[in-house]
Design a protein around this motif. Structure first.
Motif, PDB file in Angstrom:
ATOM      1  N   SER A 153      10.771  -2.646  -6.338  1.00  0.00           N
ATOM      2  CA  SER A 153      10.029  -2.933  -7.563  1.00  0.00           C
ATOM      3  C   SER A 153       9.890  -1.663  -8.395  1.00  0.00           C
ATOM      4  O   SER A 153      10.489  -0.626  -8.100  1.00  0.00           O
ATOM      5  CB  SER A 153       8.640  -3.478  -7.202  1.00  0.00           C
ATOM      6  OG  SER A 153       7.862  -2.437  -6.604  1.00  0.00           O
ATOM      7  N   SER A 154       9.040  -1.724  -9.411  1.00  0.00           N
ATOM      8  CA  SER A 154       8.753  -0.529 -10.203  1.00  0.00           C
ATOM      9  C   SER A 154       7.892   0.457  -9.428  1.00  0.00           C
ATOM     10  O   SER A 154       7.858   1.648  -9.749  1.00  0.00           O
ATOM     11  CB  SER A 154       8.010  -0.920 -11.493  1.00  0.00           C
ATOM     12  OG  SER A 154       6.741  -1.498 -11.180  1.00  0.00           O
ATOM     13  N   GLY A 155       7.161  -0.030  -8.416  1.00  0.00           N
ATOM     14  CA  GLY A 155       6.258   0.834  -7.653  1.00  0.00           C
ATOM     15  C   GLY A 155       4.978   1.175  -8.391  1.00  0.00           C
ATOM     16  O   GLY A 155       4.219   2.037  -7.949  1.00  0.00           O
ATOM     17  N   LEU A 156       4.712   0.495  -9.521  1.00  0.00           N
ATOM     18  CA  LEU A 156       3.541   0.785 -10.343  1.00  0.00           C
ATOM     19  C   LEU A 156       2.381  -0.150  -9.993  1.00  0.00           C
ATOM     20  O   LEU A 156       2.570  -1.368  -9.871  1.00  0.00           O
ATOM     21  CB  LEU A 156       3.875   0.629 -11.832  1.00  0.00           C
ATOM     22  CG  LEU A 156       4.977   1.521 -12.403  1.00  0.00           C
ATOM     23  CD1 LEU A 156       5.229   1.164 -13.865  1.00  0.00           C
ATOM     24  CD2 LEU A 156       4.615   2.992 -12.268  1.00  0.00           C
ATOM     25  N   TRP A 157       1.178   0.444  -9.878  1.00  0.00           N
ATOM     26  CA  TRP A 157      -0.034  -0.315  -9.606  1.00  0.00           C
ATOM     27  C   TRP A 157      -1.190   0.308 -10.368  1.00  0.00           C
ATOM     28  O   TRP A 157      -1.220   1.522 -10.568  1.00  0.00           O
ATOM     29  CB  TRP A 157      -0.376  -0.298  -8.113  1.00  0.00           C
ATOM     30  CG  TRP A 157       0.668  -0.889  -7.228  1.00  0.00           C
ATOM     31  CD1 TRP A 157       1.822  -0.290  -6.790  1.00  0.00           C
ATOM     32  CD2 TRP A 157       0.670  -2.204  -6.659  1.00  0.00           C
ATOM     33  NE1 TRP A 157       2.547  -1.146  -5.991  1.00  0.00           N
ATOM     34  CE2 TRP A 157       1.857  -2.325  -5.894  1.00  0.00           C
ATOM     35  CE3 TRP A 157      -0.216  -3.284  -6.719  1.00  0.00           C
ATOM     36  CZ2 TRP A 157       2.167  -3.492  -5.198  1.00  0.00           C
ATOM     37  CZ3 TRP A 157       0.093  -4.439  -6.026  1.00  0.00           C
ATOM     38  CH2 TRP A 157       1.275  -4.541  -5.275  1.00  0.00           C
ATOM     39  N   VAL A 158      -2.140  -0.524 -10.756  1.00  0.00           N
ATOM     40  CA  VAL A 158      -3.390  -0.051 -11.341  1.00  0.00           C
ATOM     41  C   VAL A 158      -4.532  -0.619 -10.508  1.00  0.00           C
ATOM     42  O   VAL A 158      -4.636  -1.845 -10.344  1.00  0.00           O
ATOM     43  CB  VAL A 158      -3.540  -0.486 -12.809  1.00  0.00           C
ATOM     44  CG1 VAL A 158      -4.934  -0.124 -13.328  1.00  0.00           C
ATOM     45  CG2 VAL A 158      -2.481   0.176 -13.682  1.00  0.00           C
ATOM     46  N   LEU A 159      -5.382   0.274  -9.982  1.00  0.00           N
ATOM     47  CA  LEU A 159      -6.580  -0.126  -9.249  1.00  0.00           C
ATOM     48  C   LEU A 159      -7.778   0.215 -10.119  1.00  0.00           C
ATOM     49  O   LEU A 159      -7.857   1.318 -10.667  1.00  0.00           O
ATOM     50  CB  LEU A 159      -6.684   0.624  -7.920  1.00  0.00           C
ATOM     51  CG  LEU A 159      -5.419   0.764  -7.058  1.00  0.00           C
ATOM     52  CD1 LEU A 159      -5.753   1.456  -5.746  1.00  0.00           C
ATOM     53  CD2 LEU A 159      -4.763  -0.567  -6.831  1.00  0.00           C
TER      54      LEU A 159
END
Length: 324
Positions: free
Chosen positions: A132-138
């Motif tokens: 995937s893009s490997g992007l996350w927002v917590l």
């Protein structure tokens, strides 16, 4: 006497019916950390599953001490253990960027790029997306919506990941309007395995896609914070292209040009600290809210938290002030 009484009554009525003057809301303290967690799969990296879990536990310890970031921007969160990090960290709201299968139209359609998309197959080009893009927002604040874009261009081994950008809208208590946060990861240099000229060209095209995405998908007038792994370290050429024709300011440059304006708990070398790292955070005032950095610190650098990635965490505390 009657005229005076009537005049007094009229004055009292006008004061009673006059609308109350709106009070200016107090500023809100708001912190954002960007962190490339090196969540690469085996056999590219080993031991990363345990490291991701440990990062989650450290974020929980920061929370217990009352110093967790309001928002964490993650890059290279490829492995399934990223969910262990999320569960351990205690963040109630989570969003992810482009998944492995997301394909988006070329945002630079009509622009002559002179870029052959598949040239180095042995370095990963044209072999499909393995991650995937490997992007996350917590986030500790409710997420209103999520938008994302998978980059059309890439170079070398970076093409195996579906790199891109994501944008979220957060509802922050005490502010008259939502805050928008962007997370991205741009093409690497030497790690891509292809000649520097090609990696740089792909980086430029991705930066152009990022700008177009932000122009088309961001809410006009919303306060904005942008972070991620920009892969600009020691490259004025890359940095300048990212910043060209885009209005957000980079925190490290803003603070450097205003000595004493920021509580800077991070070491820099030279006169261009924004080129000493791959990881940047930028900001832009909104129509109703000003965004001002007030503190900068390194995390996961072996001081308060252990080193658990090939990147340090980078945390910026902002003052978000409603305009009166």
């Amino acid at each position: 006497m009657i005229r005076r009484a009537l005049a007094a009554a009229f004055l009292l009525a006008s004061l009673t019916l006059a609308p109350a003057r709106a009070e200016t809301l107090p500023p809100v303290t708001f912190s954002v950390m960007t962190y490339n967690v090196e969540g690469l799969p085996w056999p590219v990296r080993t031991g990363r599953g345990k490291a991701l879990k440990a990062i989650g536990r450290e974020l929980a310890a920061m929370r217990a001490a009352g110093r967790q970031p309001d928002v964490v921007l993650i890059q290279e969160g490829f492995r399934s253990e990223i969910w262990d990090l999320i569960d351990e960290s205690g963040y109630d709201y989570v969003a992810r960027g482009p998944n492995k299968g997301q394909r988006d139209p070329n945002m630079l359609k009509g622009q002559k790029t002179d870029f052959r998309r598949v040239k180095y197959r042995r370095k990963g080009e044209g072999l499909g997306k393995w991650g995937s893009s490997g992007l996350w927002v917590l986030s500790d604040h409710p997420i209103n919506w999520v938008k994302s874009h998978a980059y059309h261009y890439c170079a070398g081994l970076d093409c195996l990941a579906n790199k891109g950008a994501m944008l979220v809208s957060l509802e922050v208590a005490g502010l008259p309007t939502p805050v928008e946060i962007a997370d991205t990861h741009l093409n690497s240099k030497g790690a891509s395995g292809v000649p520097r000229r090609r990696a740089t060209q792909a980086h430029r095209l991705q930066a152009d896609e990022l700008k177009r995405f932000m122009q088309e998908d961001r809410t006009p007038g919303a306060p904005l914070i942008v972070g991620g792994d920009f892969n600009v370290m020691h490259s004025p050429e890359r940095f300048n292209h990212v910043m060209a024709d885009y209005p957000f300011e980079v925190v490290s440059r803003w603070c450097h040009h205003r000595p004493g304006a920021c509580d800077t708990q991070i070491s820099y070398d030279g006169d261009a600290p924004w080129l000493d790292t791959q990881d940047l955070i930028g900001f832009l005032d909104g129509e109703q809210v000003t965004v001002t950095p007030v503190a900068v610190e390194a995390t996961f650098d072996g001081a308060s938290e252990p080193v658990l990635s090939d990147h340090d965490g980078y945390k910026v505390t902002f003052k978000l002030a409603p305009k009166g």
